[in-house]
Design an enzyme around this catalytic site. Structure first.
Site, PDB file in Angstrom:
ATOM      1  N   TYR A   6      -2.181   3.880  -7.007  1.00 19.92           N
ATOM      2  CA  TYR A   6      -2.744   2.652  -6.439  1.00 19.92           C
ATOM      3  C   TYR A   6      -2.212   1.422  -7.168  1.00 19.92           C
ATOM      4  O   TYR A   6      -1.929   0.389  -6.556  1.00 19.92           O
ATOM      5  CB  TYR A   6      -4.268   2.668  -6.548  1.00 19.92           C
ATOM      6  N   HIS A  26      -3.109   3.772   4.063  1.00 14.48           N
ATOM      7  CA  HIS A  26      -4.271   3.148   4.710  1.00 14.48           C
ATOM      8  C   HIS A  26      -3.961   1.678   5.026  1.00 14.48           C
ATOM      9  O   HIS A  26      -4.764   0.778   4.778  1.00 14.48           O
ATOM     10  CB  HIS A  26      -5.517   3.264   3.820  1.00 14.48           C
TER      11      HIS A  26
END
Length: 337
Positions: free
Chosen positions: A326, A56
């Site tokens: 992440y 992203h």
């Protein structure tokens, strides 16, 4: 101010590290895939833009607020549903690690939210504009990244490898079919966003309710036409969101589905029945949008396991794996790698 920023950033890194350690242990027994493998595969497929997110990568920042509803407070004691105005930092994005991905690409769009709760804690929500995810286990996502790696001779993925992946990973089909049948959104503001995973709402008496949530745009959902897919420029989503926010508040209703016995709890590739009870949990209002460089959303690691009291994760392997992945991406990004 710089010292305060360092403390805040340091706290977030420490929190991410602790969560990552716990999640590594949780998923190790179910799938030998490691965050290093997945992040490395994403880098091999899309390349690396130093200092940027691995996935992203292309995104837009926004700010606003959230006001919860008493209907949700009956299921969760989270301060999110106190009825108070909760400041929100948001990020809208395209899936994948290509910072120059065209806004017409048939890939998921994301909405990530960081809520600054009244008690000083944070609540994160990371969502996609598709109702189901494309992997039941981290192994499927890793295999997709490996299969999608461009062939050096053509600069594009090998069609035979993609075909083989689809044939051997049935858990990827529901998402693939949805994206093939539904054009991308015409604007970030005219798209619904789904939490994908099942979560736990915990009330004041410690009663647990399984839930799934989605954010429904008050502007209504609107997708690109086939003609627009062919004619629009590579970049329009950011400008459209900035212009829309400039005309007035952009709002989404948070809708929560109440789970029943037998509903999938740990498989984000399976949708719940549409007949499940729906609760309007609150309203998200975006009042400003801006390019992400230097804006409030840029340094945030939107870890979905950052949760305040009253909301908890399930044992979904994909949900638990996202946190350490992440954290690794975040660490590399902070290091300028």
């Amino acid at each position: 101010m710089q010292d305060i920023d360092k403390i805040v950033c340091g706290s977030r890194i420490l929190l991410a590290g602790l969560i990552a350690l716990g999640c590594r242990l949780a998923v190790a027994a179910e799938d030998p895939v490691t965050p290093e493998q997945v992040v490395g595969a994403i880098e091999n497929t899309f390349g690396v833009t130093p200092g940027e997110r691995r996935n992203h990568t292309k995104g837009t920042c926004a700010t606003g607020e959230f006001v919860g509803m008493p209907e949700a407070a009956a299921y969760s004691r989270s301060p999110l549903f106190s009825g108070k105005r909760i400041p929100v930092v948001a990020r809208f994005s395209l899936a994948g690690g290509n910072p120059k991905a065209p806004d017409t690409a048939r890939s998921p769009r994301g909405m990530a939210l960081e809520f600054a709760l009244p008690d000083g804690s944070l609540q994160h929500m990371t969502m996609l504009n598709i109702p189901v995810f494309g992997a039941m286990r981290p192994r499927t996502f890793l295999d997709l990244m490996v299969a999608s790696r461009p062939d050096p001779a053509t600069g594009k993925p090998d069609p035979e490898k993609i075909k083989a992946f689809k044939a051997t990973h049935p858990d990827s089909r529901a998402q693939s079919e949805f994206m093939a049948q539904n054009n991308p959104p015409a604007s970030y503001a005219s798209s619904a966003y789904y939490g994908i995973h099942t979560f736990k709402f915990i009330d004041g008496g410690n009663r647990t309710t399984l839930v799934r949530w989605r954010f429904v745009p008050q502007d209504g959902e609107k997708r690109l036409t086939d003609e627009e897919l062919k004619s629009l420029p590579a970049n329009f989503l950011e400008q459209r969101l900035i212009e829309r926010a400039g005309t007035g508040p952009v709002r989404w209703d948070m809708m929560v589905s109440i789970g029943e016995a037998g509903d999938p709890e740990n498989d984000p590739t399976l949708a719940w029945p549409a007949a499940r009870k729906q609760v309007r949990a609150g309203t998200l209002t975006i009042t400003a949008a801006m390019p992400q460089k230097g804006a409030a959303c840029e340094p945030v690691n939107f870890d979905p396991l950052v949760m305040g009291d009253g909301i908890a994760p399930t044992g979904d392997p994909i949900l638990l794996f996202r946190s350490p992945a992440y954290a690794l991406s975040f660490a590399r990004r902070l290091g300028g790698i």
